[in-house]
Design an enzyme around this catalytic site. Structure first.
Site: not given
Length: 881
Positions: A256, A529
């Site tokens: 690149e 409960s």
């Protein structure tokens, strides 16, 4: 500005004309000495000192001079020589003015009075014009201004220049050079404006590259930094600065930007070389963009192919090179570049294509990744293997041509086949999916949408990743092992730190792939409960002793007839401690009558329960639906000595720069006084040590908690706590189908998880119970319910036990033994059917003795046997616990 100047000029002109008039009157004898000049008198007579023979001459021109004095200054010709100043003559008569030194007669004088002169304007017309000018309204547009004093000396200097400019305009080349100069000035101005626009468009802070993340990216982390979920185009694994593998660095630079370490952001030689190569090839085969330019495009610009974007890219690349070092530029580029198949960055691409970290890549594999950059969709090895291999060979040739590798190394790498070993991207992995879904919903309410869309958002949660993993495995194994024969298919588990309210674990179901419904936060089920401790806490805080006893025998309030679990009754007194330990429903309802609905509901709100609760008798048995998170958070109040802390799951939210977007505010509420809370913890410890919560015992520390079972065992609960952690477990079915299980199974799962969670955790102890529970000042005011109750016979009572029904006209505020009872000869059951269970029974004047028919006891029809593990056999037809 020009008005004072005109007035001064007019005054000087008038003086000059007076002088000329006097000289004309004295000119007949030129040889005679110059007489003294005096201003004309007010009357139309000759000035003193004039000869009598000159009266006719003065009279002849008097009218002409008079009109000349009335002319405007612009119509007069002013001599260029300065005027002499008027000074009084030493021998002049008072009231006359003379020149200090009589000036000689000017060379150029007005035309002789004998010669015909140009016609002067009519006096009447001049006066009319002056009158019109005076009557005009003076505006800013027609107002005359005088030149400032500092500008007057330049007037004489500008006249020669203006004269030379007039001559220059007649030169043949004047207009040519003028056009060239104008064009050059216009071009310079346009260039300046362009540079200004370019600088304005590239004002981005290039230092943001270091922390840049794509828009919309969010990372969710556990409290220990473990990544739970990544949203958007996030690079899961990244290369570290200074630790980039040499092969990767050489491959990308050769492919690149061959002169990466030699240019300052823009490679002009590379641009020229690419232009020549493309011209020879007849198309675009090589680009001239440097790695720095590509990084600028990735971070600050779009992918549009326009001249404006390219110019901005060049300028940004130059700014990046002057701000960041080359090594950091390369590191950011390799972590952000897109390499196809959803992989962002070299590290993710290395895992996606070869299932290995970047430092273990071969030369050919590194060249393969570098070759993907120009066209990721075309050169991705998973999409087009042949094109990827051809591109790899080209990169190897560039590496050899640039001197990064030898020709032999390049040929050896080209000779090897491209071997792939793909793996799913790590950023798609997801931990604790029920919890992360809950987090994302919380973020929508706590953080602005624009901040979330900006990208780079990091959310640090309260989750303990190790506990979460253990909880998920325990829930899945337990449902698979016990759910089949006990009839439940789903489970939920949630843990909180009661001291801070931080959510540590959240298991919303057994399989997120099959159902994303979070049963911790979305499922509202009857707590059974497990709600009783809240009722008991209100009673204890109102001053009732935990040793107070209530009759454990059936009774009715209107049409409402509470029943114990399994329809078993002692028929005698039972203390609150015993009743809570064995989860006796009858005692809970009797206790509710003494405390009242409002104190219980108010206390539940302070303890963090937000679901709907209505004042009904059934709240004593947990009939109103709530989420497991609400109930577990309420139990956290007991663990924190009566102080409730609002649960939360997000510790902080920061943006890409690390600035906070959200920080939680811990909300605390004092719900119970410390003494009442200590008593309640002591009661719930009995539930674990000698009651229904036995499977939840831990070998090395104190545990307090409560089991709960709704009607027909549709919901199985256990919520327990230690001083550092509170955990709730729920079991059941999404369709609310009854189960054949018991709450002891939930207690067993709780114990398994807590043993893993408390490994390595220091054991702490609960506060001691007050020595004298009776000598306490109530912190809650009781509101007893005024209702008539009817005592019922115990079903299947043996001979000798009372099987008669008793109806009491008193309020049930104590035990059946301690309160006076009024026996009646007749009793009856109400015949009315009332929908509202809180409605009191109506009195009737008709009373008659009735024989109570006993009901047969229910028997278990279950033939399944419980497996080993300390669980009771699954009952059939059980009542609400």
């Amino acid at each position: 500005m020009f008005k004072p100047f005109a007035q001064n000029l007019k005054h000087k002109t008038s003086q000059l004309l007076h002088r000329l008039a006097q000289q004309i009157e004295q000119e007949p004898d030129t040889a005679a000495p110059a007489p003294e000049i005096a201003p004309p008198p007010a009357a139309d007579l000759p000035a003193p000192g004039l000869a009598p023979e000159e009266d006719s001459h003065w009279a002849e021109h008097r009218h002409t001079l008079k009109h000349a004095l009335e002319l405007e200054p612009d119509s007069l010709e002013i001599p260029s020589a300065p005027l002499p100043a008027w000074q009084p003559h030493p021998h002049a008569q008072p009231g006359t003015l003379t020149l200090e030194e009589p000036a000689p007669q000017p060379e150029t004088l007005p035309p002789s009075l004998d010669e015909p002169a140009e016609p002067l304007p009519s006096p009447r017309r001049s006066r009319r014009r002056r009158s019109q000018r005076k009557n005009k309204t003076e505006t800013p547009l027609n107002r005359r201004f005088s030149a400032p004093p500092w500008l007057r000396p330049f007037k004489s200097r500008l006249k020669p220049a203006a004269s030379r400019l007039g001559k220059l305009r007649q030169h043949p080349r004047f207009w040519l050079w003028s056009g060239l100069g104008l064009g050059a000035g216009t071009g310079a101005l346009a260039a300046g404006l362009g540079l200004y626009a370019l600088e304005s468009a590239t004002q981005a802070n290039v230092e943001d590259i270091v922390v840049y993340a794509p828009a919309g990216t969010i990372t969710l982390k556990a409290s220990d930094g473990t990544i739970l979920q990544e949203i958007g185009n996030v690079s899961h694994d990244q290369l570290k600065l200074g630790k980039i593998p040499p092969l990767v660095e050489k491959a990308f630079i050769a492919s690149e930007d061959r002169r990466f370490y030699d240019h300052r952001g823009v490679d002009y030689q590379g641009i020229l070389r690419a232009a020549l190569v493309n011209a020879q090839a007849g198309g675009v085969v090589e680009g001239g963009s440097t790695i720095t330019q590509q990084l600028a495009r990735l971070v600050f610009l779009s992918q549009d192919r326009t001249v404006a974007r390219k110019v901005k890219e060049l300028r940004l690349a130059q700014k990046i090179e002057t701000t960041l070092p080359k090594e950091q530029i390369l590191e950011r580029y390799l972590n952000l570049v897109y390499l196809g198949s959803g992989a962002y960055g070299v590290a993710d691409a290395s895992w996606a294509y070869f299932s290995k970290p970047p430092e273990k890549l071969t030369l050919g594999e590194a060249a393969t990744l570098a070759g993907i950059v120009p066209a990721p969709s075309l050169y991705s090895p998973l999409e087009n293997k042949e094109a990827a291999q051809k591109r790899r060979d080209e990169v190897l040739q560039k590496m050899a041509a640039g001197g990064f590798i030898t020709e032999a190394e390049a040929k050896a790498a080209q000779a090897q086949p491209l071997t792939l070993k793909p793996s799913p991207l790590k950023r798609f992995n997801r931990l604790a999916p029920f919890f992360t879904d809950y987090i994302l919903k919380e973020l929508e309410r706590k953080v602005k949408k624009a901040d979330l869309q900006a990208g780079g958002v990091v959310v640090t949660t309260t989750l303990n990743s190790r506990w979460q993993t253990e909880a998920e495995e325990i829930v899945q194994r337990s449902v698979k092992r016990y759910g089949g024969y006990q009839g439940f298919s789903e489970a939920a588990l949630v843990s909180l730190d009661p001291r801070t309210g931080a959510i540590k674990t959240m298991v919303g179901g057994t399989d997120y792939g099959k159902s994303q419904f979070n049963r911790v936060t979305q499922a509202k089920r009857q707590p059974g409960s497990t709600f009783k401790p809240i009722l008991y806490a209100a009673a204890i805080a109102s001053g009732i002793s935990p040793n107070k006893s209530y009759l454990d025998a059936p009774f009715a309030i209107g049409n409402y007839k509470p029943e114990n679990y399994g329809d078993t009754y002692r028929g005698g007194p039972m203390s609150l401690r015993q009743a809570l330990t064995n989860s006796v429903n009858i005692v809970a309802v009797r206790l509710l009558l003494d405390v009242g609905w409002n104190p219980v509901i108010a206390l539940s709100r302070k303890m963090g329960i937000e679901s709907k609760i209505e004042p009904t008798y059934s709240i004593a048995l947990g009939a109103w639906e709530m989420t497991p998170l609400e109930m577990t958070s309420a139990y956290g109040t007991f663990a924190k000595n009566g102080v409730h802390v609002q649960p939360f799951a997000v510790q902080k939210v920061v943006n890409a720069k690390g600035l906070p977007l959200y920080l939680p505010k811990h909300q605390q509420t004092t719900a119970l006084d410390p003494n009442s809370n200590a008593i309640m913890t002591s009661l719930m410890r009995s539930v674990v040590t000698s009651g229904t919560g036995g499977p939840a015992q831990l070998p090395d520390r104190q545990v307090a908690g409560k089991t709960g079972t709704s009607d027909e065992a549709r919901d199985l609960w256990f919520i327990g706590y230690i001083p550092q952690l509170v955990t709730g477990v729920w079991l059941g079915n999404d369709n609310n189908k009854p189960t054949r299980g018991a709450s002891a199974t939930a207690a067993l799962i709780w114990g398994k998880f807590m043993r893993e969670a408390t490994e390595g955790m220091k054991a702490e102890y609960f506060p001691a119970e007050p020595k004298n529970p009776y000598a306490r000042k109530p912190s809650i005011k009781a509101e007893p319910i005024k209702a008539r109750t009817v005592d019922l016979a115990i079903v299947g009572a043996p001979e000798g036990q009372s099987s008669s029904r008793r109806r009491s006209s008193r309020y049930e505020t104590g035990t059946a033994e301690t309160q006076p009872r009024r026996r009646r000869r007749r009793s009856r059951r109400t015949q009315e059917s009332v929908q509202n269970t809180e409605e009191t029974p109506r009195r009737s004047s008709r009373r008659r003795r009735r024989r109570v028919a006993s009901r047969p006891a229910e028997t278990s029809t279950s033939t399944q046997s419980a497996p080993t593990g300390g669980l009771p056999a699954p009952p059939a037809g059980r009542k609400e616990e």
